[in-house]
Design a protein around this motif. Structure first.
Motif, short mmCIF file in Angstrom:
data_model
loop_
_atom_site.label_atom_id
_atom_site.label_comp_id
_atom_site.label_asym_id
_atom_site.label_seq_id
_atom_site.Cartn_x
_atom_site.Cartn_y
_atom_site.Cartn_z
N THR A 2 -18.41 -8.79 -58.56
CA THR A 2 -19.11 -8.97 -59.54
C THR A 2 -19.43 -10.55 -59.79
O THR A 2 -18.75 -11.06 -58.94
CB THR A 2 -18.21 -8.83 -60.94
OG1 THR A 2 -18.79 -9.29 -62.03
CG2 THR A 2 -16.83 -9.57 -60.65
N ARG A 3 -20.51 -10.96 -60.51
CA ARG A 3 -20.95 -12.24 -60.31
C ARG A 3 -19.93 -13.07 -61.50
O ARG A 3 -19.98 -14.16 -61.49
CB ARG A 3 -22.47 -12.35 -60.81
CG ARG A 3 -23.36 -11.95 -60.04
CD ARG A 3 -23.20 -13.06 -58.72
NE ARG A 3 -23.74 -14.42 -58.95
CZ ARG A 3 -24.82 -14.89 -58.94
NH1 ARG A 3 -25.81 -14.04 -58.67
NH2 ARG A 3 -25.05 -16.21 -59.25
N THR A 4 -19.33 -12.42 -62.23
CA THR A 4 -18.47 -13.21 -63.28
C THR A 4 -17.21 -13.50 -62.62
O THR A 4 -16.46 -12.89 -61.60
CB THR A 4 -17.91 -12.03 -64.05
OG1 THR A 4 -18.85 -11.25 -64.87
CG2 THR A 4 -16.68 -12.53 -65.12
N TYR A 5 -16.98 -14.68 -62.92
CA TYR A 5 -15.72 -15.61 -62.33
C TYR A 5 -14.53 -14.83 -62.85
O TYR A 5 -14.31 -14.98 -63.91
CB TYR A 5 -15.93 -17.20 -62.48
CG TYR A 5 -14.90 -17.86 -61.74
CD1 TYR A 5 -13.67 -18.35 -62.20
CD2 TYR A 5 -14.93 -18.23 -60.42
CE1 TYR A 5 -12.69 -18.93 -61.73
CE2 TYR A 5 -14.10 -18.60 -59.48
CZ TYR A 5 -12.83 -19.38 -60.17
OH TYR A 5 -12.04 -19.95 -59.41
N GLY A 6 -13.55 -15.09 -61.90
CA GLY A 6 -12.15 -14.52 -62.46
C GLY A 6 -11.91 -13.06 -61.84
O GLY A 6 -12.89 -12.20 -62.11
#
Length: 124
Positions: free
Chosen positions: A99-103
């Motif tokens: 995913t491009r989402t950080y975390g």
């Protein structure tokens, strides 16, 4: 669109080691959170391990702590999972996801891209 291709699975004996790889087809590989999930036979998919963009953070399921190591090589756009001291209960199809989402989230719904999976079978 990111394509992920896992490899490295196989049939091993309890106590053996395996290294799974996940090759990604993106030039922005370093901007993806990457994880490994697995689905044991007859069970639901479960989180195994995750690694942040720059590998500054890793997260492991309790079942993986101390035996598995997740790593990434951003220059090779490849994710790895080193699995040591394998047990019969590690038998599963292993998937990488991104995913491009950080975390790092342990929920599968948090990942946009998935590989096709690689089978790991551990005989006791």
């Amino acid at each position: 669109q990111v394509q992920l291709v896992e490899s490295g699975g196989g049939l091993v004996q309890a106590g053996d080691s395996l290294r799974l790889s996940c090759a990604a087809s993106t030039r922005t590989f370093s901007s993806y959170t990457l994880v490994w999930f697995r689905q044991p036979p007859g069970k639901e998919r479960e989180f195994v391990a995750g690694i942040s963009w720059g590998a500054e953070r890793t997260t492991y399921a309790d079942s993986a702590k101390g035996r598995f190591t997740i790593s990434r090589d951003n220059t090779k756009t490849t994710l790895y999972l080193q699995m040591n001291s394998l047990k019969a209960e590690d038998t599963a199809v292993y998937y990488c996801a991104a995913t491009r989402t950080y975390g790092i989230t342990t929920l599968g719904a948090g990942y946009d891209y998935w590989g096709q999976g690689t089978q790991v079978t551990v005989s006791s």
